[in-house]
Write an enzyme that holds these catalytic residues in place. Structure first.
Site, PDB file in Angstrom:
ATOM      1  N   PHE A  81     -16.034  16.404  29.328  1.00 44.37           N
ATOM      2  CA  PHE A  81     -15.802  15.143  28.600  1.00 44.37           C
ATOM      3  C   PHE A  81     -16.588  13.973  29.189  1.00 44.37           C
ATOM      4  O   PHE A  81     -16.789  12.976  28.501  1.00 44.37           O
ATOM      5  CB  PHE A  81     -14.312  14.757  28.669  1.00 44.37           C
ATOM      6  CG  PHE A  81     -13.389  15.707  27.978  1.00 44.37           C
ATOM      7  CD1 PHE A  81     -13.350  15.778  26.600  1.00 44.37           C
ATOM      8  CD2 PHE A  81     -12.558  16.547  28.706  1.00 44.37           C
ATOM      9  CE1 PHE A  81     -12.502  16.660  25.954  1.00 44.37           C
ATOM     10  CE2 PHE A  81     -11.704  17.437  28.071  1.00 44.37           C
ATOM     11  CZ  PHE A  81     -11.669  17.492  26.694  1.00 44.37           C
ATOM     12  N   LYS A  85     -19.146   6.426  25.739  1.00 45.46           N
ATOM     13  CA  LYS A  85     -18.879   6.755  24.333  1.00 45.46           C
ATOM     14  C   LYS A  85     -18.928   5.579  23.353  1.00 45.46           C
ATOM     15  O   LYS A  85     -18.594   5.750  22.185  1.00 45.46           O
ATOM     16  CB  LYS A  85     -17.505   7.421  24.231  1.00 45.46           C
ATOM     17  CG  LYS A  85     -16.374   6.509  24.660  1.00 45.46           C
ATOM     18  CD  LYS A  85     -15.016   7.030  24.249  1.00 45.46           C
ATOM     19  CE  LYS A  85     -13.918   6.111  24.710  1.00 45.46           C
ATOM     20  NZ  LYS A  85     -12.587   6.532  24.318  1.00 45.46           N
ATOM     21  N   SER A 124     -19.734  15.128  18.637  1.00 47.06           N
ATOM     22  CA  SER A 124     -19.129  14.095  17.786  1.00 47.06           C
ATOM     23  C   SER A 124     -19.635  14.213  16.357  1.00 47.06           C
ATOM     24  O   SER A 124     -20.783  14.620  16.127  1.00 47.06           O
ATOM     25  CB  SER A 124     -19.537  12.731  18.361  1.00 47.06           C
ATOM     26  OG  SER A 124     -19.242  11.708  17.463  1.00 47.06           O
ATOM     27  N   TYR A 149     -26.136   6.505  21.695  1.00 45.70           N
ATOM     28  CA  TYR A 149     -24.980   7.376  21.948  1.00 45.70           C
ATOM     29  C   TYR A 149     -25.075   8.635  21.084  1.00 45.70           C
ATOM     30  O   TYR A 149     -24.954   9.762  21.577  1.00 45.70           O
ATOM     31  CB  TYR A 149     -23.660   6.636  21.663  1.00 45.70           C
ATOM     32  CG  TYR A 149     -22.482   7.578  21.628  1.00 45.70           C
ATOM     33  CD1 TYR A 149     -21.992   8.150  22.804  1.00 45.70           C
ATOM     34  CD2 TYR A 149     -21.892   7.956  20.415  1.00 45.70           C
ATOM     35  CE1 TYR A 149     -20.941   9.057  22.773  1.00 45.70           C
ATOM     36  CE2 TYR A 149     -20.845   8.862  20.375  1.00 45.70           C
ATOM     37  CZ  TYR A 149     -20.362   9.406  21.555  1.00 45.70           C
ATOM     38  OH  TYR A 149     -19.328  10.320  21.527  1.00 45.70           O
ATOM     39  N   LYS A 153     -25.706  12.800  22.031  1.00 40.68           N
ATOM     40  CA  LYS A 153     -24.904  13.970  21.626  1.00 40.68           C
ATOM     41  C   LYS A 153     -25.783  15.007  20.935  1.00 40.68           C
ATOM     42  O   LYS A 153     -25.629  16.208  21.150  1.00 40.68           O
ATOM     43  CB  LYS A 153     -23.755  13.548  20.696  1.00 40.68           C
ATOM     44  CG  LYS A 153     -22.677  12.735  21.389  1.00 40.68           C
ATOM     45  CD  LYS A 153     -21.921  13.554  22.432  1.00 40.68           C
ATOM     46  CE  LYS A 153     -20.984  12.727  23.266  1.00 40.68           C
ATOM     47  NZ  LYS A 153     -20.423  13.419  24.430  1.00 40.68           N
ATOM     48  N   PHE A 178     -14.003  14.451  14.959  1.00 42.36           N
ATOM     49  CA  PHE A 178     -14.040  13.329  14.017  1.00 42.36           C
ATOM     50  C   PHE A 178     -13.384  12.125  14.715  1.00 42.36           C
ATOM     51  O   PHE A 178     -13.781  11.796  15.813  1.00 42.36           O
ATOM     52  CB  PHE A 178     -13.501  13.779  12.652  1.00 42.36           C
ATOM     53  CG  PHE A 178     -14.605  14.512  11.901  1.00 42.36           C
ATOM     54  CD1 PHE A 178     -15.081  15.743  12.380  1.00 42.36           C
ATOM     55  CD2 PHE A 178     -15.251  13.953  10.817  1.00 42.36           C
ATOM     56  CE1 PHE A 178     -16.164  16.381  11.771  1.00 42.36           C
ATOM     57  CE2 PHE A 178     -16.333  14.584  10.201  1.00 42.36           C
ATOM     58  CZ  PHE A 178     -16.786  15.799  10.681  1.00 42.36           C
ATOM     59  N   ASN A 199     -12.888   0.400  18.202  1.00 36.78           N
ATOM     60  CA  ASN A 199     -12.359   1.372  17.243  1.00 36.78           C
ATOM     61  C   ASN A 199     -11.169   0.803  16.487  1.00 36.78           C
ATOM     62  O   ASN A 199     -10.448  -0.052  16.990  1.00 36.78           O
ATOM     63  CB  ASN A 199     -11.949   2.669  17.951  1.00 36.78           C
ATOM     64  CG  ASN A 199     -13.148   3.412  18.521  1.00 36.78           C
ATOM     65  OD1 ASN A 199     -13.271   3.563  19.726  1.00 36.78           O
ATOM     66  ND2 ASN A 199     -14.049   3.839  17.669  1.00 36.78           N
ATOM     67  N   ARG A 295     -20.023  -3.434   8.855  1.00 37.17           N
ATOM     68  CA  ARG A 295     -20.559  -3.338  10.211  1.00 37.17           C
ATOM     69  C   ARG A 295     -21.861  -2.526  10.164  1.00 37.17           C
ATOM     70  O   ARG A 295     -21.914  -1.483   9.503  1.00 37.17           O
ATOM     71  CB  ARG A 295     -19.518  -2.617  11.083  1.00 37.17           C
ATOM     72  CG  ARG A 295     -19.883  -2.476  12.529  1.00 37.17           C
ATOM     73  CD  ARG A 295     -18.701  -1.980  13.361  1.00 37.17           C
ATOM     74  NE  ARG A 295     -18.297  -0.601  13.050  1.00 37.17           N
ATOM     75  CZ  ARG A 295     -17.332   0.057  13.692  1.00 37.17           C
ATOM     76  NH1 ARG A 295     -16.655  -0.540  14.667  1.00 37.17           N
ATOM     77  NH2 ARG A 295     -17.019   1.289  13.359  1.00 37.17           N
ATOM     78  N   ASP A 298     -22.391   1.605   9.974  1.00 41.11           N
ATOM     79  CA  ASP A 298     -21.212   2.359   9.535  1.00 41.11           C
ATOM     80  C   ASP A 298     -21.575   3.292   8.381  1.00 41.11           C
ATOM     81  O   ASP A 298     -22.322   2.907   7.482  1.00 41.11           O
ATOM     82  CB  ASP A 298     -20.113   1.400   9.031  1.00 41.11           C
ATOM     83  CG  ASP A 298     -19.025   1.193  10.067  1.00 41.11           C
ATOM     84  OD1 ASP A 298     -18.942   1.988  11.025  1.00 41.11           O
ATOM     85  OD2 ASP A 298     -18.249   0.219   9.915  1.00 41.11           O
TER      86      ASP A 298
END
Ligand code: NAD
Ligand code: WQD
Length: 335
Positions: A81, A85, A124, A149, A153, A178, A199, A295, A298
């Site tokens: 992990f 993030k 992700s 980011y 991934k 998700f 978030n 935003r 998005d």
């Protein structure tokens, strides 16, 4: 069985650790505490009556990681992990993000690939960007990443795949989460965002408790039934269980290829307004909100096709959105 959990005191890592300990698995938890607190260990102990072996360690320190594997030659699997993030922060600090998310992963792969310790890698849904088809299948195209980011991934997934190809005893699973939300139902552990949360759910619970005057809804005119964006919100305990099931699948060699990829979501799309309405219902609190501009970056809608993980691993989300939001709210009030 002994499992190494990197980033083990973070949001998802701490919940996975409780499930592992409850299954009598020995856990070695490493974390540099950059985005977590040592007190999380107390919460884990209160829930399970047990504690992981904890080492404060930065996985960018290759020697420290090598020594860890020298000291523990009986590790059966790794759940990885430890990473940064925050999407927006990664746009401002790309090199910091690449350094942590890439160097950390490379060091880990260097320590485990040759000796064939299986790996679960945290990926992700961000790797998909705005998919053309919903629900999103694992086979959907990977579009150019919208943030460093997201790119970390995508690249991370590729590193793991290439390493699996090169080392005949090394197998891995890439889990594409998700939107994880909620907290352990005991509310002894949960999400602890540093600074102002980016978030939706932590900002929502902080607004309901009075830390922010108003929740901004980013965009009201999207091409969705109520004009707000749609996401797949998954309870962190369901997500944690998906790791346990994936690990069992991998360790018992049920995998059908050396590196498999699975979506982890509920399969249901929920709009921002629906999240707020459901939260108001379970908490009995009115949440002040206002619509603002969309935003940057998005996606309009993203939710998972979960058929593959259901069929192959036998995992399915159990918690409802109501339960997840109730646990998030209880956590906000209690911690
Ligand atoms: P988190 O920040 O709560 O946990 C990560 C933990 O790793 C933290 O405790 C942090 O201190 C630690 N860490 C970071 N860099 C480290 C390093 N170099 N050495 C040692 N420890 C280090 O994040 P989370 O929400 O638990 O996410 C865990 C993983 O899941 C991350 O890889 C993240 O990218 C991925 N993920 C998270 C989400 C989400 O919305 N939370 C969604 C998809 C994927
Ligand atoms: C959810 C919805 C916002 C805050 C992020 C990462 C993704 C993954 C999960 C790590 C969106 C809206 C939000 C607010 C709002 N993380 N919103 N007001 O962006 O789907 O995903 O977390 O891998 O990579 O990008 O999650 O919780 O930020 O937003 O209206 O104050 O809520 O526009 O529609 P997102 P989020």
């Amino acid at each position: 069985m002994k499992i190494l959990v990197t980033g083990g005191l973070g949001y998802i890592g701490s919940h996975v650790t409780t499930l592992l300990l409850e299954k009598s698995v020995d856990v070695i938890s490493v974390d540099n505490l950059e985005n977590s607190r040592i007190e999380v260990l107390d919460g884990i102990k209160e829930i399970t009556g047990k504690q992981p072996i904890f080492k404060q360690l930065d996985i960018r320190d290759e020697n420290a990681l090598k020594n860890l594997f020298k000291d523990h030659t009986d590790i059966d699997g790794v759940i990885h992990f430890a990473a940064y993030k925050a999407v927006g922060e990664s746009v401002k600090q790309p090199l910091r993000y690449y350094h942590n998310n890439i160097v950390g992963l490379l060091n880990l792969l260097n320590s485990i690939a040759k000796i064939g310790i299986p790996l679960i890698f945290s990926s992700s849904c961000t790797v998909y960007g705005q998919a053309d088809k919903l629900p999103i299948k694992e086979s959907a195209s990977i579009l150019p990443a919208a943030s460093p980011y997201g790119y970390s991934k995508q690249v991370g997934e590729q590193f793991v795949k290439d390493t699996c190809k090169a080392h005949k005893n090394f197998n891995a699973i890439l889990l594409r989460y998700f939107n994880p939300i909620g907290a352990h139902p005991s509310v002894k552990i949960g999400e602890q965002p540093q600074g102002v949360p980016q978030n939706l759910v932590p900002f929502l619970t902080q607004t309901a408790i009075g830390k922010h005057p108003v929740l901004k809804i980013f965009g009201s005119d999207y091409d969705t039934p109520d004009g707000t964006c749609i996401r797949d919100y998954i309870h962190v305990m369901d997500l944690a269980e998906a790791h346990i099931n994936s690990l069992e699948y991998l360790i018992s060699s049920k995998n059908t290829s050396k590196c498999e990829t699975f979506n982890v979501g509920t399969g249901k799309g929920v709009s921002v307004l629906e999240v707020i309405q459901t939260f108001e219902k379970v908490s009995g609190k009115k949440v002040p909100y206002q619509f603002t501009e969309p935003r940057d970056g998005d996606t309009v809608a993203a939710f998972a096709d979960v058929e593959m993980i259901e069929q192959k691993i036998g995992w399915k989300a159990k918690y409802t959105l109501e339960e997840a939001l109730k646990n998030a709210w209880d956590w906000e009030k209690n911690h």
